[in-house]
Structures are given as C-alpha cells and as structure tokens.
Design an enzyme around this catalytic site. Structure first.
Site, short mmCIF file in Angstrom:
data_model
loop_
_atom_site.label_atom_id
_atom_site.label_comp_id
_atom_site.label_asym_id
_atom_site.label_seq_id
_atom_site.Cartn_x
_atom_site.Cartn_y
_atom_site.Cartn_z
N GLN A 1 21.00 81.42 75.02
CA GLN A 1 22.34 80.87 75.10
C GLN A 1 23.07 81.46 76.31
O GLN A 1 23.09 82.67 76.50
CB GLN A 1 23.14 81.21 73.84
CG GLN A 1 24.57 80.72 73.84
CD GLN A 1 24.67 79.20 73.73
OE1 GLN A 1 23.76 78.57 73.26
NE2 GLN A 1 25.77 78.64 74.14
N GLN A 2 23.66 80.60 77.14
CA GLN A 2 24.39 81.05 78.31
C GLN A 2 25.88 80.84 78.07
O GLN A 2 26.34 79.74 77.82
CB GLN A 2 23.96 80.26 79.55
CG GLN A 2 22.48 80.40 79.85
CD GLN A 2 22.08 79.53 81.01
OE1 GLN A 2 22.38 79.83 82.16
NE2 GLN A 2 21.41 78.44 80.70
N TYR A 3 26.64 81.95 78.13
CA TYR A 3 28.05 81.86 77.82
C TYR A 3 28.89 81.58 79.07
O TYR A 3 28.56 82.00 80.17
CB TYR A 3 28.53 83.17 77.18
CG TYR A 3 27.99 83.40 75.79
CD1 TYR A 3 28.00 82.37 74.86
CD2 TYR A 3 27.47 84.63 75.42
CE1 TYR A 3 27.51 82.57 73.58
CE2 TYR A 3 26.97 84.84 74.15
CZ TYR A 3 27.00 83.82 73.23
OH TYR A 3 26.53 84.01 71.97
N HIS B 1 28.09 72.15 60.82
CA HIS B 1 26.69 71.77 60.65
C HIS B 1 26.52 71.64 59.14
O HIS B 1 26.08 72.56 58.47
CB HIS B 1 25.76 72.83 61.22
CG HIS B 1 25.75 72.91 62.71
ND1 HIS B 1 25.14 71.94 63.49
CD2 HIS B 1 26.26 73.81 63.57
CE1 HIS B 1 25.28 72.26 64.77
NE2 HIS B 1 25.96 73.38 64.84
N ASP C 1 28.58 68.23 63.87
CA ASP C 1 27.65 68.40 64.99
C ASP C 1 26.22 68.06 64.55
O ASP C 1 25.32 68.89 64.61
CB ASP C 1 27.74 69.85 65.49
CG ASP C 1 27.05 70.04 66.83
OD1 ASP C 1 26.73 69.03 67.49
OD2 ASP C 1 26.83 71.20 67.22
N ASP D 1 17.96 59.27 67.20
CA ASP D 1 16.94 58.36 66.68
C ASP D 1 17.32 56.93 67.04
O ASP D 1 18.33 56.69 67.72
CB ASP D 1 16.82 58.53 65.16
CG ASP D 1 15.39 58.34 64.67
OD1 ASP D 1 14.75 57.37 65.12
OD2 ASP D 1 14.93 59.16 63.86
N ASP E 1 29.42 77.91 61.73
CA ASP E 1 27.99 78.01 61.43
C ASP E 1 27.79 78.95 60.25
O ASP E 1 27.19 80.03 60.36
CB ASP E 1 27.23 78.49 62.65
CG ASP E 1 27.29 77.48 63.79
OD1 ASP E 1 27.56 76.31 63.51
OD2 ASP E 1 27.09 77.88 64.95
N THR F 1 17.97 53.98 61.96
CA THR F 1 17.82 55.28 61.30
C THR F 1 19.10 56.08 61.37
O THR F 1 19.52 56.73 60.40
CB THR F 1 16.66 56.06 61.95
OG1 THR F 1 15.46 55.31 61.83
CG2 THR F 1 16.48 57.41 61.26
N LYS G 1 24.19 65.91 65.93
CA LYS G 1 23.30 65.63 67.07
C LYS G 1 22.25 64.57 66.70
O LYS G 1 21.04 64.80 66.79
CB LYS G 1 22.63 66.90 67.58
CG LYS G 1 23.60 67.92 68.18
CD LYS G 1 22.85 69.07 68.82
CE LYS G 1 23.82 70.06 69.47
NZ LYS G 1 24.54 70.87 68.47
#
Length: 454
Positions: free
Chosen positions: A404-406, A265, A295, A300, A241, A304, A297
């Site tokens: 965010q849950q780790y 990304h 990634d 649609d 990221d 598209t 994601k």
C-alpha cells in the site's frame, strides 16, 4: 551517516558546479553550470550518494529503479546495488536492430518504478522519459533528484501528480559555499537574481471549487455528496474495514459527524443481518448526514453484476448510495446500477497493480460517457466532470510494507486535485477514531482550501 554539508563539500571538490557565464542548451546565459557526471568516477562518493538518496524514500513502494540517461544511470545503478531494487535501463533512442527496445531489463507490467535524475531544471527530460516507461505497463509515482536548479521543473512535475524528492537545491548549496568562502556575496546575489528571472513557466489550470462542481453536477448522488461536503466543510470518506455489526455501528457513531461518506466492505461483516446491521446504519447516516459507499468493486458481466447488486443476503441496491466497480466488463456492465452512483476503479494505489496506462485510458473513456458514473478512483487527475476519489491517504506518506502506498492530504489535493480522500487504517486503527476523523477532516479541508490558491 556523515553530515550532509560535509558530503556536499566533498562532491564540490570534484568540480560538479562551476560559476561564471555559461550558455545553456536552451540558449539562456546562466551564472552557474552543474555537471554531476564526475561523481561516477569516485566509487566511495557514489556509494554514499546512493545511500543519501535511498534514505529519503519509502523503498517498500518500489519494484524497480531507473536512471534518466545518461548522467543518472550510474547513480541508479549504485542505488540498485545498495537497495537490491532491480535496475532497468531506458535508452536515449531505440536500436534500429535486434529487439529495438526503449526499456531494457527484466520487469513485469504493473510494477512501480522509482525514477532517478541528476539535475532538474524544466523537467522536460523527465516528461520525455516517463511515458516511455509507462508504455511498458510500468507505473511511475516518485522521482528522486540530486540537485534542483529551482527553475520550476519540480513544481511542474508535482502539478502532474508525481512526488519529487530532492537532495539539494541550488540555493542550499550556494549557502554552503558562501559559508566556506567559495562564493562571494555578489556572486550569490547574481545567482538569486538569475533564478528569480528564469523560472520555467507552465500552465496550471486552477481547480474548481465544490460550489462550481455542484453547479455542473448532473447525477443526484454527486450533487448530494457535494452538498454534504460544503455543509460539513469536509471531504473525508472513512473506510470501515471492521468485521462485526457492533464494530461497524460504533465506528459510524464516532466518525459520522466528520465524514461525507462511510465506505463499507459489507461482505466482511461476520454477523450481517439486514435489520440489525443495515437499518441502524442507515439511521446513523441520516442522523449525521453522510452517504453510504459500498466498496464492492464489481468486476463481472452486466447480468452477474445486477444479481450481485440486487439479490443475495446483502441486497446492496436497497441501501447503498453509491458503489465502486471496475470497468473491465465494458460500458454495458455498468447499466445495472440504477438509482445509485458508480465510482469507477480507474487506477489502484497498491504496488504492482495491473491497471497500467492503456487500461486507465480506456477505462476513463467508459467513465466519462456512462450516465451512472459519478467519478473514479485514481492516483492521477481526472477531467473536471468526474469526481476524483483517492484512497491510501495518510498523514504520514510512507507505505505499510504490504504494497500500500500512502499519500498525504496535501499531496492529493494540491497535485492530484482530488475531490474526496479515503482514509482507512489512519482512522479505524487509531486509539481514538473520533479524534482521528476530526484531525483528517481538518487536514483534508485545509489542504483543499490551499489547493485553490495554487
């Protein structure tokens, strides 16, 4: 906060554990009987108990709290008052009049609920409670328990992917009581013998090895990913990221030897250029033998998604080995991803996600039947024919305060039986990304090997 041993001895004075011969609901004769309901009659102890339970938990991960009826309800209420987490109430049975609800309170679909239980034996009452909460669109990931009778319930729930936090075990409290001369050596031995002979049995299917999964894999990308994993002894996917081409290439150079795939990304790279960004990245993927996972994601209609996948400045179809896609557009929306693998987004790790139980069930049906899908992103186990990709993995299992849950490597490989763990900030935010990647590679592989033994 006071000493935990001293706190238990105060609780013990209320008569919460009795020793002798007791016939349990199951018909088994037990040398001890646990009843924590008297704790609700002492406000000071109840408040301290609530704080002990809360101190064990990453509270940022939860939106709601619920006690398993009835003994745990006052405990959950006290925890709600101390933490300001909203309380919901689960009924034993629905009313035959009025709203006929099983879950009472103010809540929204997608929220995450902490479940509170007083005593865990087989885990049956929890398995009855959890689906009724999840049917309301509320997720349950963690359970906090005052006392574990150590008869297999905790292990059974963990095998299904739930995190179970226990304040005391029966062995621990027996040790305390023996030290204080409340139990004799003979009584402790009798209790130990009872526990060894009365563990709840549950069927836990052994996870397949990577070699076995490779043998059964049909999609070329799934095969390649498993081959790399076996060769490099790694199940690590690093999330890149970063926002510049140089950062992306530097990161890939550092972590490349230790990963099976690099998750990008690509649309956050501010200076993207097909020749300066993608070509060197593909060279590094070849050099260090890892795949490229975009990634994106996608979410649609099929037409598209096909345009987004093959056209525009990124031309993802030209370089990505596999991509992520929601399945909200239905089965046909995944047809456009020819020659790459698709990782279906079946469940998300963020607090408040709207991927509730019904959505996950329907999305899983699509994932299992579509030939382009190689696996899914999920916080729960998947059928063996799908590869499980689990994000939000960190060597510390607390959240980040932003939803965010780790999950630790041990949790995702043992309890979720994941195939590939995805690590982001634990690597790219580390002072030494290369060292961090190596540490995660070793931790992930060891967790996988250990999961084969359970």
């Amino acid at each position: 906060m006071e000493n935990k041993k001293e706190f238990f001895l105060e609780c013990y004075q209320l008569g919460i554990i009795k020793f002798g011969r007791f016939t349990l609901k199951s018909g088994i004769e037990s040398p001890f009987y646990v009843d924590l309901r008297p704790l609700a009659s002492d406000p000071k102890i109840l408040k301290r108990l609530a704080n002990y339970l809360l101190d064990m938990l990453p509270l940022d991960n939860f939106d709601l709290i619920c006690g398993v009826p009835y003994a745990a309800l006052p405990m959950a209420t006290a925890m709600s008052l101390e933490s300001y987490l909203p309380l919901i109430i689960k009924r034993k049975e629905a009313k035959e009049y009025g709203t006929k609800k099983m879950i009472e309170g103010i809540f929204q679909k997608g929220q995450n609920c902490l479940l509170v239980e007083d005593v865990i034996t087989s885990g049956k009452s929890l398995l009855e409670t959890i689906p009724e909460i999840e049917n309301e669109g509320i997720s349950v990931s963690d359970i906090v328990v005052v006392l574990d009778r150590q008869q297999g319930g905790k292990e059974m729930l963990e095998s299904k992917g739930y995190r179970v936090h226990t304040l005391f075990t029966i062995s621990e409290v027996c040790s305390i009581l023996k030290e204080e001369n409340h139990l004799s050596d003979d009584e402790v031995t009798r209790i130990d013998d009872f526990l060894k002979g009365n563990v709840v049995k549950f069927e836990e299917k052994k996870r397949p090895t990577y070699e076995q999964k490779l043998e059964n894999a049909e999609h070329s990308v799934a095969k390649k990913l498993l081959e790399i994993s076996i060769e490099k002894k790694s199940n690590l996917i690093a999330s890149a990221d970063v926002i510049t081409t140089q950062e992306l290439l530097d990161f890939a150079e550092k972590v490349g030897p230790h990963i099976v795939a690099l998750k990008t990304h690509i649309d956050i790279v501010t200076d993207f250029d097909p020749d300066k960004t993608i070509l060197p990245l593909k060279d590094l993927a070849t050099k260090y033998n890892f795949l490229l996972m975009e990634d994106r994601k996608f979410a649609d209609i099929g037409n598209t998604q096909e345009l987004q996948f093959s056209y525009g400045i990124y031309k993802i179809s030209n370089w990505a080995d596999f991509v992520t896609s929601h399945v909200i557009g239905g089965y046909d929306s995944l047809d456009c991803f020819l020659n790459v693998g698709v990782v279906a987004i079946l469940g998300m790790s963020s607090k408040g996600t709207l991927t509730d139980k019904n959505y996950q069930e329907e999305a899983l049906k699509v994932a299992q039947s579509h030939p382009n899908v190689i696996g899914g992103v999920s916080q729960k186990q998947l059928p063996e024919e799908l590869l499980l990709f689990t994000p939000g993995v960190n060597l510390s299992d607390s959240g980040d305060g932003k939803g965010q849950q780790y999950n630790t490597p041990e949790h995702v490989f043992r309890n979720l039986q994941t195939d590939f763990m995805i690590v982001g900030r634990g690597i790219y935010k580390a002072d030494d990304a290369e060292k961090a990647a190596l540490n995660y590679k070793i931790a992930g592989w060891n967790a996988y090997l250990e999961s084969l033994q359970t």
